[in-house]
Design an enzyme around this catalytic site. Sequence first.
Site, PDB file in Angstrom:
ATOM      1  N   SER A 115       9.162  42.446  60.864  1.00 27.53           N
ATOM      2  CA  SER A 115      10.097  43.549  61.088  1.00 27.53           C
ATOM      3  C   SER A 115       9.429  44.834  61.557  1.00 27.53           C
ATOM      4  CB  SER A 115      10.884  43.835  59.806  1.00 27.53           C
ATOM      5  OG  SER A 115      10.039  44.365  58.805  1.00 27.53           O
ATOM      6  N   LYS A 138       8.927  50.284  56.122  1.00 27.67           N
ATOM      7  CA  LYS A 138       9.698  50.728  57.287  1.00 27.67           C
ATOM      8  C   LYS A 138       9.156  52.065  57.771  1.00 27.67           C
ATOM      9  CE  LYS A 138      12.582  47.261  56.759  1.00 27.67           C
ATOM     10  NZ  LYS A 138      12.516  46.093  57.670  1.00 27.67           N
TER      11      LYS A 138
END
Length: 281
Positions: free
Chosen positions: A89, A160
């Site tokens: 990701s 993230k």
Amino acid sequence: MDTEAQHPERDPSSDTEEGSRSARVSEAPAPRRDPGHTTAPEPGRDPAPEPHRRAPSWRRTALVGGACVAFLLLLSHFVMQPFLIPSGSMEPTLQVGDRILVNKLAYRFGSEPRRGDVVVFDGTGSFVREEPEVNPVSGLLRGAGAALGLAEPAETDFVKRVVGTGGDRVVCCDKNGRITVNGVPVEERYVMFGDQPSSVAFDIVVPPGRLWVMGDHRSQSSDSRDHLGNPGGGMVPVEKVVGRAGWIVWPFGRWSALPATEAYDAVPAPTAGGHGAGAHG
């Protein structure tokens, strides 16, 4: 008449025998001492002290190993934690199997995450509704392995990039397909080649004390966009941030510091009320 005393004559052979016997006695070697034989100490003398016995080598090794593990666990808990990247990701910035070092002191002394920072956070309450139940023993072992970077992180831990901080207005997208923050389009050169900045349209204002986060591989990342309808709206509380990702330490071929990005340098501070500027068309 002979008046001198007559000395008895001696047999020359006896002299030779006595000399030989004396020589044999004097040349006889000292008796050898048996190293395993112990003799009683002489009267009035203290017995020799017994040599100090060292601990077995395996015990010393175990003690040193245990001390090293304890030190690493303390270091991981308070200062610097290894973190294994389990998914793609965050590609191309972070790849599957990378091990990064997370600086836990980055936000401990009044500093807060900034736009562009790559952070590790506990997603309980924002990305995950509640922490899954695990066996206490297996959970402890897995937690220790994750703390040393030897096992995958807990299911509630995520990595993230911060796109918006408290008060920011984050919008997707302008006419050129770029995300804007407080009305300024962001050139996100770290996004995976071929990916759109977002295939999901949104227009949000980040509440104070919270973060809007997204993965760099936008088409493969489950991030704040996927939790817009959940309690908290996909925003991550600042206090849930574990630390800032600082270095890639494994594999050796990728050993490097995570580069800072200039993508947000032109973004202004949010206006009073946290509504930002209008999105550029």
